[in-house]
Design an enzyme around this catalytic site. Structure first.
Site, mmCIF file in Angstrom:
data_model
loop_
_atom_site.group_PDB
_atom_site.id
_atom_site.type_symbol
_atom_site.label_atom_id
_atom_site.label_comp_id
_atom_site.label_asym_id
_atom_site.label_seq_id
_atom_site.Cartn_x
_atom_site.Cartn_y
_atom_site.Cartn_z
ATOM 1 N N ARG A 3 7.448 42.845 24.325
ATOM 2 C CA ARG A 3 8.108 41.676 23.559
ATOM 3 C C ARG A 3 6.963 41.089 22.453
ATOM 4 O O ARG A 3 5.712 42.075 21.546
ATOM 5 C CB ARG A 3 8.414 40.598 23.941
ATOM 6 C CG ARG A 3 7.308 40.310 25.700
ATOM 7 C CD ARG A 3 7.441 38.531 25.226
ATOM 8 N NE ARG A 3 7.618 37.731 24.402
ATOM 9 C CZ ARG A 3 6.627 37.750 24.052
ATOM 10 N NH1 ARG A 3 5.287 38.258 24.578
ATOM 11 N NH2 ARG A 3 6.025 37.062 22.883
ATOM 12 N N GLY A 4 7.555 40.746 22.013
ATOM 13 C CA GLY A 4 6.653 40.153 20.435
ATOM 14 C C GLY A 4 7.008 41.046 19.360
ATOM 15 O O GLY A 4 7.068 42.152 19.395
ATOM 16 N N ALA A 5 7.046 40.962 17.976
ATOM 17 C CA ALA A 5 8.035 41.810 16.799
ATOM 18 C C ALA A 5 7.234 42.879 16.301
ATOM 19 O O ALA A 5 7.222 43.522 16.536
ATOM 20 C CB ALA A 5 8.027 40.413 15.033
ATOM 21 N N ASN A 29 12.120 32.768 14.300
ATOM 22 C CA ASN A 29 11.285 32.441 15.327
ATOM 23 C C ASN A 29 11.711 32.229 16.825
ATOM 24 O O ASN A 29 13.218 31.947 17.081
ATOM 25 C CB ASN A 29 10.084 32.168 15.022
ATOM 26 C CG ASN A 29 8.790 32.529 15.700
ATOM 27 O OD1 ASN A 29 8.697 33.748 16.381
ATOM 28 N ND2 ASN A 29 8.167 31.427 16.405
ATOM 29 N N LYS A 30 11.337 31.729 17.645
ATOM 30 C CA LYS A 30 11.586 31.825 19.220
ATOM 31 C C LYS A 30 12.319 30.400 19.170
ATOM 32 O O LYS A 30 11.888 29.542 18.427
ATOM 33 C CB LYS A 30 10.473 31.571 20.266
ATOM 34 C CG LYS A 30 10.719 31.726 21.464
ATOM 35 C CD LYS A 30 11.001 32.389 22.328
ATOM 36 C CE LYS A 30 11.993 33.734 21.929
ATOM 37 N NZ LYS A 30 13.055 34.774 22.375
ATOM 38 N N GLN A 84 7.778 32.279 27.826
ATOM 39 C CA GLN A 84 6.742 32.828 26.976
ATOM 40 C C GLN A 84 5.621 31.893 26.503
ATOM 41 O O GLN A 84 4.426 32.720 26.610
ATOM 42 C CB GLN A 84 7.271 33.228 25.851
ATOM 43 C CG GLN A 84 8.066 34.682 25.920
ATOM 44 C CD GLN A 84 9.392 33.892 25.611
ATOM 45 O OE1 GLN A 84 9.742 32.922 26.110
ATOM 46 N NE2 GLN A 84 10.056 34.592 24.941
ATOM 47 N N ASP A 132 9.581 36.464 13.693
ATOM 48 C CA ASP A 132 10.509 37.442 13.971
ATOM 49 C C ASP A 132 11.326 37.996 12.465
ATOM 50 O O ASP A 132 11.519 39.856 13.079
ATOM 51 C CB ASP A 132 11.182 37.785 15.011
ATOM 52 C CG ASP A 132 10.844 37.271 16.305
ATOM 53 O OD1 ASP A 132 10.505 36.000 16.674
ATOM 54 O OD2 ASP A 132 10.639 37.972 17.355
ATOM 55 N N ARG A 153 16.976 45.286 20.057
ATOM 56 C CA ARG A 153 17.362 43.094 20.054
ATOM 57 C C ARG A 153 17.560 43.367 18.528
ATOM 58 O O ARG A 153 16.795 43.947 18.255
ATOM 59 C CB ARG A 153 15.709 43.145 20.106
ATOM 60 C CG ARG A 153 15.830 43.472 21.833
ATOM 61 C CD ARG A 153 14.304 42.765 22.341
ATOM 62 N NE ARG A 153 14.493 40.488 22.428
ATOM 63 C CZ ARG A 153 13.671 40.026 22.302
ATOM 64 N NH1 ARG A 153 12.332 40.245 22.207
ATOM 65 N NH2 ARG A 153 13.914 38.401 22.236
HETATM 66 O O1 MRU Z 1 12.031 37.204 22.165
HETATM 67 P P1 MRU Z 1 10.123 36.960 22.459
HETATM 68 O O2 MRU Z 1 9.560 36.923 23.401
HETATM 69 O O3 MRU Z 1 9.752 38.859 21.899
HETATM 70 O O4 MRU Z 1 10.226 36.641 21.124
HETATM 71 C C1 MRU Z 1 8.674 36.781 20.346
HETATM 72 C C2 MRU Z 1 8.492 35.398 19.261
HETATM 73 O O5 MRU Z 1 9.991 34.737 18.930
HETATM 74 C C3 MRU Z 1 7.428 35.613 18.526
HETATM 75 O O6 MRU Z 1 6.957 34.225 18.299
HETATM 76 C C4 MRU Z 1 7.471 36.672 17.818
HETATM 77 O O7 MRU Z 1 8.146 37.222 18.185
HETATM 78 C C5 MRU Z 1 5.991 36.280 17.182
HETATM 79 S S1 MRU Z 1 4.283 37.541 17.446
HETATM 80 C C6 MRU Z 1 3.821 37.660 16.781
#
Ligand code: MRU
Length: 344
Positions: free
Chosen positions: A49-51, A248-249, A197, A238, A90
């Site tokens: 996970r993470g963009a 973002n999250k 997370q 994201d 996603r």
């Molecule tokens: O649902 P996730 O855990 O993939 O969400 C991740 C985030 O929102 C991060 O802040 C974002 O992807 C940046 S990661 C460098």
């Protein structure tokens, strides 16, 4: 100065090797990805996970398909199918769409039917993109760490470190860099419900680096700001629209509003691969809605009998609440003219 190396993302002869983030912090389970369904499942279920990370892993998912079919025509048709499958994993982070679109163009316009040449070109593309994400994190950390002063209290959100990118991280990368430069500060990590997370992954990374931190629940952020306990906030992204609106999250928006009300700087940290060149504002961003289970249970333990839940995985922070965006091309204002300039 100690050099930080990301140990979590590796390609080995047809297979992508990473760590299953759903099992952290209690189990460090190695995850080996080969079939398209395995890549799809890993991204959908947040094992990776993470963009930036999901963009890179998806690209390697296409390369795994190319490795599997040793004839050009089959490798081409199957890799295009893998691209379409992975695009449905996603919806919110744009990195996966940006990189898969680029790969699709490369594959569709490939002007030879030599299998080895095809495989080498796709492999070269993936390797370069991974190296670029490592580079973006490094540059971002250099620009961003300038903003951290000794004695500061810093707020972050979710996980944006070495688990979320192939490099040292974005928002967390800045914090890591400042720490190994010898700056002394304190980091507040909100737990980031529903999937935690923050408390599972960011704390795991902070512990590894011996970073001074305090874990708080998400609903304590207002209290921290009201007691003047936060000086600056760094969050990831994201998807960033051309006007600077940022997905973002879930929970990021609250931190932005709190920063704005309390007159504290709020920085979005992201490489240019996280910008959506086709989107003029955040209104067009599709927010992923996830399953009820994530709300009514924690780590598979049921905690509620609720029948009705709502589980948006991201929120959109309007650019007017963002102090600046820290990218590999410098720190910019969240304004169309500045964003368009760095995306040229
Ligand atoms: O649902 P996730 O855990 O993939 O969400 C991740 C985030 O929102 C991060 O802040 C974002 O992807 C940046 S990661 C460098």
């Amino acid at each position: 100065m100690k050099k930080l190396i990301n140990p979590f993302f590796r390609w080995e002869n047809g297979t992508f090797i990473t760590i299953d983030q759903t099992r952290l912090p209690f189990y460090e389970s190695i995850l080996k990805l080969y079939y398209p369904d395995e890549y799809f499942d890993a991204i959908k279920k947040l094992k990776v996970r993470g963009a930036p990370a999901i963009g890179i892993v998806a690209a390697y998912g296409v390369l795994s398909t190319v490795y599997r079919y040793k004839k050009f025509t089959k490798a081409k048709t199957e890799s295009l199918k893998t691209i379409e499958l992975l695009k449905t994993a996603r919806p919110t982070a744009v990195n996966i769409f940006n990189i898969l679109e680029e790969l699709k163009k490369l594959i569709e316009n490939f002007d030879s039917n030599d299998y080895n040449h095809f495989k080498d070109s796709i492999e070269n593309f993936c390797k370069k993109r991974l190296e670029y994400e490592v580079y973006t994190c490094e540059k971002i950390s250099i620009y961003g760490s300038e903003l951290i002063k000794n004695g500061m209290n810093i707020l972050t959100h979710c996980n944006t470190g070495m688990l979320a990118t192939p490099g040292i991280g974005t928002a967390l990368g800045i914090i890591f860099k400042a720490f190994i430069m010898g700056k002394r500060f304190h980091l507040f990590i909100p737990e980031t419900r529903p999937l935690l997370q923050g408390s599972r992954l960011t704390v795991y990374e902070a512990e590894k680096l011996k970073l001074p931190y305090t874990l708080v629940t998400d609903n304590m952020r207002g209290f921290l700001f009201s007691k003047n306990m936060i000086d600056i906030t760094f969050v990831g992204a994201d998807r960033i629209a051309l006007n600077g609106d940022t997905a973002n999250k879930i929970g990021t928006y609250e931190s932005a509003i709190l920063s704005y009300v309390h007159k504290k700087p709020f920085f979005v940290v992201a490489p240019t691969t996280t910008f959506d060149k086709k989107l003029s504002s955040g209104k067009g961003i599709k927010v992923e809605e996830r399953k009820t289970d994530e709300i009514i249970s924690i780590l598979n333990k049921r905690i509620s009998i609720a029948k009705n839940t709502f589980n948006p995985a991201f929120d959109i922070t309007p650019s007017k609440y963002i102090t600046g965006i820290i990218t590999e091309k410098g720190i910019i204002k969240p304004k169309s003219e500045c964003i368009k300039k760095i995306l040229k």
